[in-house]
Design a protein around this motif. Structure first.
Motif, PDB file in Angstrom:
ATOM      1  N   MET A  40       0.837  -1.200   0.000  1.00 26.54           N
ATOM      2  CA  MET A  40       0.000   0.000   0.000  1.00 26.54           C
ATOM      3  C   MET A  40       0.870   1.248   0.000  1.00 26.54           C
ATOM      4  SD  MET A  40      -2.900   1.069   2.757  1.00 26.54           S
ATOM      5  CE  MET A  40      -3.477  -0.592   2.980  1.00 26.54           C
ATOM      6  N   LEU A  41       1.872   1.274   0.884  1.00 24.43           N
ATOM      7  CA  LEU A  41       2.743   2.446   0.961  1.00 24.43           C
ATOM      8  C   LEU A  41       3.488   2.646  -0.356  1.00 24.43           C
ATOM      9  CD1 LEU A  41       4.119   1.962   4.590  1.00 24.43           C
ATOM     10  CD2 LEU A  41       2.578   3.766   3.782  1.00 24.43           C
ATOM     11  N   THR A  42       3.986   1.551  -0.921  1.00 23.13           N
ATOM     12  CA  THR A  42       4.747   1.662  -2.166  1.00 23.13           C
ATOM     13  C   THR A  42       3.872   2.176  -3.309  1.00 23.13           C
ATOM     14  OG1 THR A  42       6.257  -0.066  -1.491  1.00 23.13           O
ATOM     15  CG2 THR A  42       6.132   0.380  -3.845  1.00 23.13           C
ATOM     16  N   SER A  43       2.594   1.820  -3.280  1.00 20.58           N
ATOM     17  CA  SER A  43       1.721   2.252  -4.370  1.00 20.58           C
ATOM     18  C   SER A  43       1.549   3.774  -4.359  1.00 20.58           C
ATOM     19  CB  SER A  43       0.356   1.557  -4.274  1.00 20.58           C
ATOM     20  OG  SER A  43      -0.415   2.096  -3.222  1.00 20.58           O
ATOM     21  N   THR A  48      10.854   7.175  -8.466  1.00 17.50           N
ATOM     22  CA  THR A  48      12.273   7.081  -8.113  1.00 17.50           C
ATOM     23  C   THR A  48      12.449   6.488  -6.718  1.00 17.50           C
ATOM     24  OG1 THR A  48      12.141   9.383  -7.445  1.00 17.50           O
ATOM     25  CG2 THR A  48      13.168   8.920  -9.582  1.00 17.50           C
ATOM     26  N   GLN A  49      11.479   6.735  -5.833  1.00 15.17           N
ATOM     27  CA  GLN A  49      11.636   6.209  -4.480  1.00 15.17           C
ATOM     28  C   GLN A  49      11.396   4.698  -4.437  1.00 15.17           C
ATOM     29  OE1 GLN A  49       9.084   7.798  -1.407  1.00 15.17           O
ATOM     30  NE2 GLN A  49      10.227   6.682   0.170  1.00 15.17           N
ATOM     31  N   VAL A  50      10.590   4.189  -5.379  1.00 13.56           N
ATOM     32  CA  VAL A  50      10.291   2.763  -5.380  1.00 13.56           C
ATOM     33  C   VAL A  50      11.560   1.949  -5.566  1.00 13.56           C
ATOM     34  CG1 VAL A  50       9.023   0.937  -6.585  1.00 13.56           C
ATOM     35  CG2 VAL A  50       7.953   3.153  -6.236  1.00 13.56           C
ATOM     36  N   ILE A  51      12.504   2.496  -6.363  1.00 11.42           N
ATOM     37  CA  ILE A  51      13.699   1.715  -6.664  1.00 11.42           C
ATOM     38  C   ILE A  51      14.944   2.204  -5.927  1.00 11.42           C
ATOM     39  CG2 ILE A  51      12.988   0.792  -8.919  1.00 11.42           C
ATOM     40  CD1 ILE A  51      14.581   3.188 -10.144  1.00 11.42           C
ATOM     41  N   THR A  52      14.779   3.164  -4.988  1.00 11.74           N
ATOM     42  CA  THR A  52      15.977   3.610  -4.259  1.00 11.74           C
ATOM     43  C   THR A  52      16.436   2.535  -3.298  1.00 11.74           C
ATOM     44  OG1 THR A  52      14.408   4.856  -2.938  1.00 11.74           O
ATOM     45  CG2 THR A  52      16.000   6.136  -4.211  1.00 11.74           C
ATOM     46  N   PRO A  59       6.268   6.788   2.051  1.00 11.19           N
ATOM     47  CA  PRO A  59       6.507   7.652   0.885  1.00 11.19           C
ATOM     48  C   PRO A  59       7.041   9.008   1.331  1.00 11.19           C
ATOM     49  CG  PRO A  59       4.313   6.670   0.794  1.00 11.19           C
ATOM     50  CD  PRO A  59       4.879   6.348   2.137  1.00 11.19           C
ATOM     51  N   ARG A  60       8.109   9.457   0.650  1.00 13.89           N
ATOM     52  CA  ARG A  60       8.648  10.770   0.977  1.00 13.89           C
ATOM     53  C   ARG A  60       7.647  11.838   0.551  1.00 13.89           C
ATOM     54  NH1 ARG A  60      12.999  10.893  -2.336  1.00 13.89           N
ATOM     55  NH2 ARG A  60      13.688   8.780  -1.844  1.00 13.89           N
ATOM     56  N   VAL A  65       0.407   8.871  -8.722  1.00 12.88           N
ATOM     57  CA  VAL A  65       0.883   8.703 -10.096  1.00 12.88           C
ATOM     58  C   VAL A  65       0.914   7.232 -10.509  1.00 12.88           C
ATOM     59  CG1 VAL A  65       3.356   8.628  -9.539  1.00 12.88           C
ATOM     60  CG2 VAL A  65       2.608   9.483 -11.757  1.00 12.88           C
ATOM     61  N   ASN A  66       1.209   6.327  -9.565  1.00 16.89           N
ATOM     62  CA  ASN A  66       1.233   4.908  -9.896  1.00 16.89           C
ATOM     63  C   ASN A  66      -0.133   4.398 -10.326  1.00 16.89           C
ATOM     64  OD1 ASN A  66       4.003   4.418  -9.257  1.00 16.89           O
ATOM     65  ND2 ASN A  66       3.451   4.644  -7.096  1.00 16.89           N
TER      66      ASN A  66
END
Lengths: 286, 320
Positions: A40-43, A48-52, A59-60, A65-66
């Motif tokens: 849920m948080l990743t969605s 760029t944060q998903v792959i850091t 989420p920062r 957008v996802n």
């Protein structure tokens, strides 16, 4: 000052044992629900944060957008519609037909009743793997593959529903039926005007089961749908993931997963009591 | 006059009465069958008839060129029994069942015992967090774990490294691509999804135990562990038995996670019997004969377990 005179309700003090149990349960509970939370948080993270690396949990910057990307990359709207229609039709069919059969098995008297009931129960033992190949061939031969009819017809009857609702109907006092008969109402009217309204709770619980099961189906929709337009959410999310896998674009995939599990999660949060009671009583997931 | 009319209505001749009763019985039977018709037709067409059809399919094979069905008798079955691929799928299935069932049952009983503790207002929070996988589909579970297992962006390896189990992300296994770990990875994902259901059943079992047993044990000076060992577990035996059977049945039939996480691979490391049936029947050139033979072998095991369950329920496993 006045408040002092009112004694506060005494709470039993938490012992260290209580605290330990709470701590253990909360830790385990968070570990168990973690996959859902991180998804849920990743969605809601920016791409760029998903792959850091190292990954960060929160989420920062919150973004939808996802969801927009997922919605545009594949016909998620269409998947959603298909899932709603497919699950809705299966639920409707199972609820109505199970009510009718449960009524026959609990109230009506006719020759062969018990034998037929055991036949219906026996169908619960038949594993889906044994029947899905002939069903696929039959549905294809009828020209129903890749249609709503093909998605729903094999599941329109539910032995589980018959069993569950029959148990409930058996608990309704016979006197009620006698009284209705004296008032001149036949079986049909007694069923729909008295028995069904009385059993709203059980029927509702069964409907939730039927809906969740249909919603979560995987193997049958996977083989019976061919075009992208007929895929259900569960199938759509799988193909969406495969197409995104190499690019590791997990943000939109997680957004899609949230859409696919959303209705089930909402049903769980709203009707948890009935759902849990139904599972505990029948020992079945539906 | 009045007298005559009323007697002619209330006292029909025996023949008339018999005819009336016959008609009523007939109508009752017809009415009953009408109510049952949709369910019976549905089950007959989509459950019972396919059982026969599946068996017929399993006795045939499609000619290599064209759609000609060739009757091979039990040929598909003998082919299976001598096929190393088939025995591999049996082995993988048994390992899968061994990996999912005992862990699932032990975890769910432990959690149920904790959840049965008087928890006050927090009870619903704990339950929600622990029950929630029950509504997750196999497809979503597959997608979530595919991501969590990802060697670069996945959380699982990151957490394992953070916990100090591996020195770096590079040292941690690439779970789904490793012959050694893929089956284990699929087992973890499936156990996770099954856990909510198992805890619900186990908790209902624990709560069914009469509190007087615990009181008696307390009077006898039993500590918490002894109460669990000598009261909870023996009285829970019917629930444990039920959980065992139903989990074996579900595990034999698991499909979604395997299809999404590993697609039976790498190699055939996660090709269970169900996956193999699906693969032979629907991927590449369909071989529905041999697939149906496999389905029959699988069904025999599942139905056997169902019978054990019915027999066990009738005999009652518990002492209460």
């Amino acid at each position: 000052m006045a408040a002092k005179t009112v004694l506060p309700k005494r709470k039993p003090a938490l012992t260290s044992g209580d605290l330990l149990v709470h701590f253990l349960l909360l830790t385990i509970g968070l570990v168990i629900s973690m996959p859902i939370f991180v998804a849920m948080l990743t969605s809601f993270k920016i791409p760029t944060q998903v792959i850091t690396f190292p990954p960060t949990l929160v989420p920062r910057e919150w973004t939808t957008v996802n969801y927009i990307m997922a919605w545009q990359a594949t016909p998620f709207g269409r998947y959603l519609l298909n899932s709603v229609v497919q699950s809705g039709l299966i639920t409707l069919g199972q609820v109505i037909f199970s009510i009718l059969a449960a009524y026959a098995f609990s109230v009506l008297q006719f020759p062969g009743r018990n034998a037929l009931f055991y036949t219906v129960l026996g169908s619960l033992m038949v594993p889906f793997e044994l029947v899905f190949i002939p069903n696929f061939q039959f549905i294809s031969a009828l020209g129903f593959s890749d249609t709503y009819a093909g998605l729903t017809l094999p599941f329109i009857a539910s032995a589980f529903g018959v069993f569950m609702l029959r148990q409930f109907f058996l608990g309704v006092p016979v006197e009620l039926h006698d009284a209705a008969r004296i008032d001149g109402s036949g079986n049909w009217r007694y069923l729909w005007q008295i028995l069904v309204p009385l059993s709203k709770g059980s029927i509702g619980a069964f409907a939730i089961f039927a809906f969740l099961n249909a919603w979560n189906q995987y193997l049958w929709p996977l083989i019976i749908t061919k075009s992208v337009e007929m895929r259900t959410l569960q199938i759509g999310i799988r193909f969406f993931m495969t197409s995104q896998d190499r690019g590791a674009d997990w943000g939109p995939v997680m957004a899609g997963s949230m859409i696919a599990m959303g209705p089930a999660l909402v049903a769980f949060l709203l009707a948890q009591k009935q759902l849990v009671k139904g599972i505990a009583l029948t020992g079945l997931k539906g | 006059m009045n007298q005559a009319v009323s007697t002619s209505i209330s006292q029909p001749t025996p023949a008339q009465r018999a005819a009336l009763a016959r008609r009523r019985t007939l109508w009752r039977a017809i009415e009953g069958y009408l109510y049952l018709a949709p369910t019976l037709i549905g089950l007959a067409v989509f459950v019972f008839w396919p059982i026969v059809e599946s068996f017929k399919l399993s006795l045939n094979r499609i000619a290599p060129f064209g759609n000609q069905q060739i009757f091979v008798g039990l040929g598909n079955y003998t082919r299976l029994l001598t096929s190393s691929d088939y025995w591999n799928s049996v082995r993988v299935t048994l390992l899968f069942v061994l990996g999912t069932v005992p862990t699932g049952i032990i975890l769910s009983v432990l959690l149920a015992i904790l959840l049965a503790y008087p928890l006050g207002k927090m009870a619903s929070v704990h339950r929600t967090l622990i029950f929630v996988p029950v509504v997750i589909s196999s497809a979503v579970a597959g997608v979530l774990f595919r991501w969590l297992y990802h060697p670069v962006v996945g959380y699982i390896n990151y957490w394992l490294v953070s916990l100090g189990l591996f020195d770096s992300m590079g040292d941690a296994p690439n779970w789904l691509a490793s012959t050694q770990w893929a089956l284990f990875a699929v087992i973890v994902a499936t156990t996770w999804r099954q856990l909510g259901f198992n805890v619900i059943i186990a908790l209902a079992g624990v709560q069914n135990i009469d509190s007087s047993f615990y009181d008696a044990a307390k009077v006898d000076g039993a500590n918490a562990w002894q109460r669990i060992r000598h009261v909870t577990l023996p009285l829970l035996s019917p629930t444990l038995f039920f959980l065992f059977i139903i989990n074996v049945i579900y595990s034999f039939q698991a499909f979604g996670e395997i299809h999404i996480l590993t697609a039976g691979g790498p190699g055939q490391a996660t090709t269970t019997m169900v996956y193999s049936i699906f693969y032979d029947a629907f991927v590449g050139t369909p071989q529905r004969g041999i697939a149906s033979a496999q389905a029959y072998m699988l069904a025999l095991m599942v139905v056997f377990m169902s019978f054990v369950q019915f027999a066990g329920i009738n005999r009652r496993v518990h002492y209460q």
